[in-house]
Scaffold this motif. Structure first.
Motif, PDB file in Angstrom:
ATOM      1  N   THR A 112      21.379 -88.907 -44.525  1.00 22.52           N
ATOM      2  CA  THR A 112      22.383 -89.572 -45.363  1.00 22.52           C
ATOM      3  C   THR A 112      23.648 -88.736 -45.536  1.00 22.52           C
ATOM      4  N   PRO A 113      23.565 -87.410 -45.780  1.00 20.98           N
ATOM      5  CA  PRO A 113      24.806 -86.623 -45.885  1.00 20.98           C
ATOM      6  C   PRO A 113      25.624 -86.618 -44.600  1.00 20.98           C
ATOM      7  N   LEU A 114      25.000 -86.972 -43.473  1.00 21.27           N
ATOM      8  CA  LEU A 114      25.696 -87.005 -42.187  1.00 21.27           C
ATOM      9  C   LEU A 114      26.153 -88.411 -41.833  1.00 21.27           C
ATOM     10  N   LEU A 115      26.055 -89.326 -42.804  1.00 23.26           N
ATOM     11  CA  LEU A 115      26.464 -90.728 -42.629  1.00 23.26           C
ATOM     12  C   LEU A 115      25.669 -91.418 -41.519  1.00 23.26           C
ATOM     13  N   VAL A 116      24.407 -91.071 -41.421  1.00 19.29           N
ATOM     14  CA  VAL A 116      23.492 -91.722 -40.486  1.00 19.29           C
ATOM     15  C   VAL A 116      22.489 -92.535 -41.306  1.00 19.29           C
ATOM     16  N   PRO A 117      22.407 -93.859 -41.112  1.00 20.08           N
ATOM     17  CA  PRO A 117      21.403 -94.656 -41.823  1.00 20.08           C
ATOM     18  C   PRO A 117      20.021 -94.380 -41.221  1.00 20.08           C
ATOM     19  N   PHE A 118      19.190 -93.648 -41.939  1.00 19.36           N
ATOM     20  CA  PHE A 118      17.973 -93.090 -41.368  1.00 19.36           C
ATOM     21  C   PHE A 118      17.092 -94.146 -40.698  1.00 19.36           C
ATOM     22  N   HIS A 119      16.730 -95.190 -41.428  1.00 19.01           N
ATOM     23  CA  HIS A 119      15.817 -96.176 -40.847  1.00 19.01           C
ATOM     24  C   HIS A 119      16.479 -96.962 -39.713  1.00 19.01           C
ATOM     25  N   GLY A 120      17.745 -97.324 -39.890  1.00 21.56           N
ATOM     26  CA  GLY A 120      18.439 -98.032 -38.814  1.00 21.56           C
ATOM     27  C   GLY A 120      18.465 -97.214 -37.536  1.00 21.56           C
ATOM     28  N   TRP A 121      18.791 -95.915 -37.683  1.00 22.48           N
ATOM     29  CA  TRP A 121      18.770 -95.022 -36.516  1.00 22.48           C
ATOM     30  C   TRP A 121      17.353 -94.859 -35.985  1.00 22.48           C
ATOM     31  N   SER A 206      18.202 -97.664 -46.324  1.00 19.23           N
ATOM     32  CA  SER A 206      19.057 -96.664 -45.682  1.00 19.23           C
ATOM     33  C   SER A 206      20.529 -97.040 -45.785  1.00 19.23           C
ATOM     34  N   SER A 207      20.827 -98.320 -45.727  1.00 18.31           N
ATOM     35  CA  SER A 207      22.223 -98.761 -45.851  1.00 18.31           C
ATOM     36  C   SER A 207      22.749 -98.486 -47.257  1.00 18.31           C
ATOM     37  N   ILE A 208      21.909 -98.669 -48.264  1.00 17.53           N
ATOM     38  CA  ILE A 208      22.307 -98.356 -49.641  1.00 17.53           C
ATOM     39  C   ILE A 208      22.578 -96.858 -49.784  1.00 17.53           C
ATOM     40  N   CYS A 209      21.709 -96.039 -49.207  1.00 18.28           N
ATOM     41  CA  CYS A 209      21.928 -94.590 -49.245  1.00 18.28           C
ATOM     42  C   CYS A 209      23.243 -94.220 -48.571  1.00 18.28           C
ATOM     43  N   TRP A 210      23.546 -94.870 -47.443  1.00 18.07           N
ATOM     44  CA  TRP A 210      24.793 -94.622 -46.728  1.00 18.07           C
ATOM     45  C   TRP A 210      25.998 -94.994 -47.597  1.00 18.07           C
ATOM     46  N   ILE A 211      25.921 -96.129 -48.270  1.00 17.52           N
ATOM     47  CA  ILE A 211      27.012 -96.572 -49.143  1.00 17.52           C
ATOM     48  C   ILE A 211      27.208 -95.596 -50.291  1.00 17.52           C
ATOM     49  N   LEU A 212      26.115 -95.096 -50.850  1.00 15.29           N
ATOM     50  CA  LEU A 212      26.215 -94.117 -51.936  1.00 15.29           C
ATOM     51  C   LEU A 212      26.880 -92.837 -51.460  1.00 15.29           C
ATOM     52  N   MET A 213      26.589 -92.418 -50.222  1.00 20.08           N
ATOM     53  CA  MET A 213      27.218 -91.217 -49.686  1.00 20.08           C
ATOM     54  C   MET A 213      28.713 -91.438 -49.480  1.00 20.08           C
ATOM     55  N   VAL A 214      29.088 -92.576 -48.962  1.00 24.62           N
ATOM     56  CA  VAL A 214      30.511 -92.888 -48.779  1.00 24.62           C
ATOM     57  C   VAL A 214      31.208 -92.939 -50.137  1.00 24.62           C
TER      58      VAL A 214
END
Length: 358
Positions: A112-121, A206-214
């Motif tokens: 997530t800190p690397l802007l990678v959606p873990f499950h999607g990837w 994972s998308s929610i985590c990505w949005i929170l990081m952004v």
């Protein structure tokens, strides 16, 4: 199978590909059983060491705040971002631990800190490993057919075959290639053809985590300015993306690596269509990701056992094992300039080049 193109030799692809003289069972039995058993304490140690080094580099950069140090910081921190990604990579393959919840937790903390959606990837990367070297189904750096290459515009060739391709990964996350089965798709949307209906909530999480990081990065940029974002995050992030694209490209792009169509492909043949690379002193820093052949054959081997597994299977693989000791950027330059397309037909095909071999 292994060749040396450093002496101005032209690779002549074989007319047929023989069946493999060994099985997956033969290779597995040659590897010590402990290589398949992840150690939670060891896996966590690598994660916390990477996080500790990243934190230390931030502390030093903040304390010095010197334009003499920033370029050094960017290169080192971007490389450590890549190392942290590799830890998350183990989590995605479930080789970090035997516990799904721990794999998912650390995977999100690493990616997530690397802007990678873990499950999607994780899911699209699974597709890559399940279909390595399949022209129809592989996900990563697959070749185009000659007919498609000849129709590409100059700027399409520029983006695919020139330096900008080393920053292509963020684009891939948002828009998967339309050439793949099921068409394009985003790594952030559960409706993407990349995913099964049962994976909906994994993708959403994972998308929610990505949005929170952004959101966090946006807030910090609002507080401290665009220069802060550039110095502390954006440049190291670009270095990380270059590492990710460079390594993925190099392990799947070489003139003597076969690609398969239809019934000519099966898992073990495809898994052997990769090559080990030597990154020099970087090898232990990015967790020996250069040991790629064994990794593709057995996804559940933790990164810290891959060197042992590689040595165990090399006598069985013989010429089917590929390794290049060519300097990394020289290897990249060679493959970039000469691996352009594959023939329009044929069950087993190899990269062709539009330019003479140098």
């Amino acid at each position: 199978m292994s060749i040396d193109l450093t002496q101005n030799q032209r690779f002549e692809p074989p007319q047929t590909t023989p069946e493999l003289p060994f099985t997956l069972k033969d290779l597995k039995e040659a590897i010590p059983s402990y290589c398949f058993a992840p150690c939670v304490s060891k896996s966590l140690a690598y994660f916390f060491i990477d996080v500790g080094i990243i934190s230390g580099l931030y502390a030093i950069a903040h304390a010095l705040d010197s334009w003499f140090f920033w370029p050094i910081f960017w290169l080192m921190q971007g490389t450590m971002f890549w190392a942290l990604f590799v830890v998350g990579h183990d989590c995605g393959h479930r080789s970090f631990s035997k516990y799904t919840w721990l794999n998912d937790l650390v995977g999100h903390l690493a990616h997530t800190p690397l802007l990678v959606p873990f499950h999607g990837w994780r899911i699209s990367h699974r597709t890559h490993h399940n279909n390595t070297a399949s022209l129809e189904h592989d996900e990563s750096w697959y070749p185009v057919k000659q007919s498609i290459y000849e129709k590409m515009t100059w700027y399409e060739k520029l983006l695919r075959f020139e330096l900008p391709m080393l920053i292509a990964y963020p684009i891939y996350l948002f828009t998967r290639s339309p050439e793949r089965e099921g068409g394009g798709g985003s790594h952030f949307l559960p409706s993407s053809p990349l995913f099964r209906p049962s994976e909906k909530w994994d993708v959403i999480t994972s998308s929610i985590c990505w949005i929170l990081m952004v959101t966090l990065l946006s807030f910090l940029t609002y507080q401290w300015g665009w220069l802060w974002l550039l110095k502390y995050y954006l440049v190291p992030y670009i270095v990380f993306v270059i590492w990710l694209d460079l390594v993925t490209f190099l392990h799947h792009t070489e003139l003597d690596i076969p690609w398969y169509r239809g019934k000519d492909w099966y898992f073990l043949k495809g898994a052997l269509s990769t090559i080990d690379r030597d990154y020099g002193f970087i090898n232990p820093i990015h967790h020996n990701i250069g040991t790629h052949v064994a990794h593709h054959i057995f996804l559940n081997i933790p990164h810290y056992h891959l060197k042992t597994a590689t040595e165990a299977i090399k006598p069985i693989l013989g010429d089917y094992y590929r390794k290049s000791d060519q300097p990394i950027f020289k290897a990249f330059w060679h493959s970039k300039n000469h691996c352009h397309y594959v023939p329009n037909s044929g069950g087993t095909v190899y990269y062709q080049t539009k330019t003479p071999l140098d």
